[in-house]
Write an enzyme that holds these catalytic residues in place. Structure first.
Site, PDB file in Angstrom:
ATOM      1  N   TRP A   1      32.719  -6.818   0.462  1.00 21.22           N
ATOM      2  CA  TRP A   1      31.836  -5.780   0.106  1.00 21.22           C
ATOM      3  C   TRP A   1      32.625  -4.508  -0.487  1.00 21.22           C
ATOM      4  O   TRP A   1      32.293  -4.209  -1.703  1.00 21.22           O
ATOM      5  CB  TRP A   1      30.817  -5.386   0.971  1.00 21.22           C
TER       6      TRP A   1
ATOM      7  N   ASN B   1      26.906   2.274  10.392  1.00 22.07           N
ATOM      8  CA  ASN B   1      26.580   1.659   9.093  1.00 22.07           C
ATOM      9  C   ASN B   1      25.331   1.326   9.074  1.00 22.07           C
ATOM     10  O   ASN B   1      24.519   1.598   8.228  1.00 22.07           O
ATOM     11  CB  ASN B   1      27.582   0.472   8.742  1.00 22.07           C
TER      12      ASN B   1
ATOM     13  N   TRP C   1      12.294  11.717  -9.535  1.00 22.01           N
ATOM     14  CA  TRP C   1      12.619  12.277  -8.019  1.00 22.01           C
ATOM     15  C   TRP C   1      12.098  13.557  -7.930  1.00 22.01           C
ATOM     16  O   TRP C   1      11.791  14.307  -8.713  1.00 22.01           O
ATOM     17  CB  TRP C   1      14.232  12.241  -8.017  1.00 22.01           C
TER      18      TRP C   1
ATOM     19  N   TRP D   1      19.144   9.796  -5.074  1.00 23.91           N
ATOM     20  CA  TRP D   1      20.185   9.065  -4.306  1.00 23.91           C
ATOM     21  C   TRP D   1      21.460   9.877  -4.324  1.00 23.91           C
ATOM     22  O   TRP D   1      22.170  10.234  -3.534  1.00 23.91           O
ATOM     23  CB  TRP D   1      20.316   7.810  -4.561  1.00 23.91           C
TER      24      TRP D   1
ATOM     25  N   TRP E   1      24.590   3.729  -1.613  1.00 27.83           N
ATOM     26  CA  TRP E   1      23.466   4.704  -1.844  1.00 27.83           C
ATOM     27  C   TRP E   1      22.545   3.788  -2.959  1.00 27.83           C
ATOM     28  O   TRP E   1      21.337   3.958  -2.622  1.00 27.83           O
ATOM     29  CB  TRP E   1      23.937   6.013  -2.288  1.00 27.83           C
TER      30      TRP E   1
ATOM     31  N   GLU F   1      32.516  -7.674   5.256  1.00 27.22           N
ATOM     32  CA  GLU F   1      32.504  -6.302   5.001  1.00 27.22           C
ATOM     33  C   GLU F   1      33.689  -5.779   4.073  1.00 27.22           C
ATOM     34  O   GLU F   1      33.569  -4.964   3.418  1.00 27.22           O
ATOM     35  CB  GLU F   1      32.420  -5.687   6.488  1.00 27.22           C
TER      36      GLU F   1
END
Length: 431
Positions: free
Chosen positions: A260, A323, A288, A341, A364, A257
């Site tokens: 990341w 998360n 969208w 998004w 996202w 994590e």
């Protein structure tokens, strides 16, 4: 005028294990610690009870007290950094400015403008690596390119980690290099246009038993299975070196994590276009749906899908969202509702205590399928099966959506099967 070396605190609100501060302290004298409440940032915040600003204010008071033990003080200013520096040069004979690097686009522009200004006065501006273990160009492919896929990046990152020693840099109080000065006043929250927040901040504590079990508990939102240290990493009240050392010893999933976080920082640094556009350019063509009323239903947690609604209500009430549920709610907005998004990302940016541009943007774009190493567009979370899998006893849902079984709870705003097929057709048409 008094000769001083400035150390400029930003996302590193601690004296312990602070790289730039350590170098200023060991190499210079009369170190004057500085923090600037940056109006360029604060004026964009709509909520004047923003808990992050209150948290920073509280941490500055702690730093103030810690510096008093050295016979020194923290100088806190409010304004545009360039104007603040212009005024400081009228007041002090500044020999040098030390700080820690920041990798977000605004921060890079700001630092460049300060560096350019100081250069005209022959004052060095020295910045150091502190908020990451490996920064922008330290983990590269064999061909010298930055990685675009997480797994090989993390493999290379871990190999590099084996070659270094993560030892904290500590200040020697016997060799006190801080400017000796009576305490400076700290502006109140009201003086910078903010108020105390209604949201409480998780305490700074490393829960080792929790980290040891992190891989077993992290996916279940009803459990206290995550560290809640995000805000402390964001503002540097804890050193990333300390957390990585703990993760190395305790749990590889938790270490991943943290990797990341650095992966997304590296992606943002090399691809600043991701702030406003898809990492994969073709995805900018997705039509969208412009549906502000549906977006509002999602924001309020009234979609008719309990796990989605629980997540949104948790976020609105606490400034935190688990998360796993972040992925579910983001997938729902982008795939079920086909809403941009960027709308969701901006909402999270406003609400999350641990908001960090690189990770928020990366998360996202991952959910929307538009990012680097993203979830493929044809993988669409089914909120009902996600709830069955990760909250099968409904403890999380019961906590945040107590009316979910009653007639007061809305019907699902969109049918999953219909939404899935609509998303697949929409994505396929432009890719």
């Amino acid at each position: 005028m008094e000769k001083v070396t400035l150390f400029w605190f930003r996302r590193d609100l601690r004296l312990e294990d602070n790289s730039g501060l350590f170098y200023a302290y060991t190499q210079e004298s009369n170190v004057l610690p500085l923090f600037i409440f940056d109006t360029e940032i604060l004026e964009k915040l709509e909520d004047k009870k923003d808990a992050r600003v209150a948290f920073i204010h509280q941490e500055l008071q702690r730093l103030h007290r810690e510096l008093a033990a050295f016979g020194s003080s923290l100088l806190v200013k409010y304004g545009s950094p360039l104007q603040v520096y212009g005024a400081l040069l009228q007041e002090y004979d500044v020999q040098c400015v030390y700080t820690n690097r920041d990798y977000e686009p605004y921060a890079r522009e700001r630092d460049q403008s300060i560096s350019d200004f100081l250069k005209t006065k022959n004052i060095p501006f020295l910045d150091f690596k502190d908020q990451v273990i490996f920064e922008k160009n330290e983990i590269l492919t064999d061909s010298g390119q930055h990685y675009k896929v997480f797994t090989p990046y993390s493999r290379s990152w871990k190999q590099r980690l084996q070659a270094i020693k993560l030892s904290p840099v500590l200040l020697n109080p016997r060799n006190n290099k801080f400017l000796q000065t009576p305490p400076f006043p700290i502006p109140t929250l009201a003086e910078i246009g903010f108020q105390e927040a209604d949201i409480s901040i998780p305490p700074l504590e490393i829960n080792r038993p929790l980290i040891q079990r992190y891989d077993e508990t992290r996916n279940f939102p009803a459990l206290s299975g995550t560290t809640r240290l995000g805000i402390h990493l964001r503002f540097g009240t804890i050193s990333v070196r300390k957390l990585v050392s703990e993760a190395q010893a305790l749990n590889e999933t938790y270490l991943n994590e943290l990797i990341w976080r650095e992966f997304y920082m590296m992606i943002l640094y090399h691809n600043p276009h991701v702030v406003d556009n898809a990492f994969k350019k073709a995805y900018d063509q997705i039509p969208w749906r412009d549906k502000p009323e549906e977006f509002q239903v999602w924001c309020e947690g009234k979609t008719g899908y309990p796990i989605v609604d629980a997540g949104m209500r948790e976020l609105n009430a606490t400034g935190y969202m688990h998360n796993r549920v972040r992925m579910i709610t983001a997938s729902f907005l982008t795939k079920h509702l086909l809403i941009d998004w960027r709308w969701g990302e901006a909402y999270f940016a406003k609400k999350l205590l641990d908001y960090e541009l690189a990770s928020n943007n990366g998360g996202w774009q991952w959910a929307a399928g538009t990012g680097t190493d993203a979830q493929p567009y044809f993988r669409i979370f089914n909120p009902t099966s996600q709830q069955e899998k990760f909250d099968k006893d409904r403890k999380y849902v019961e906590k945040w959506v107590p009316e979910w079984r009653s007639s007061d709870y809305p019907k699902p705003m969109v049918d999953h099967k219909f939404a899935r097929e609509r998303a697949l057709e929409t994505y396929k048409a432009v890719l």
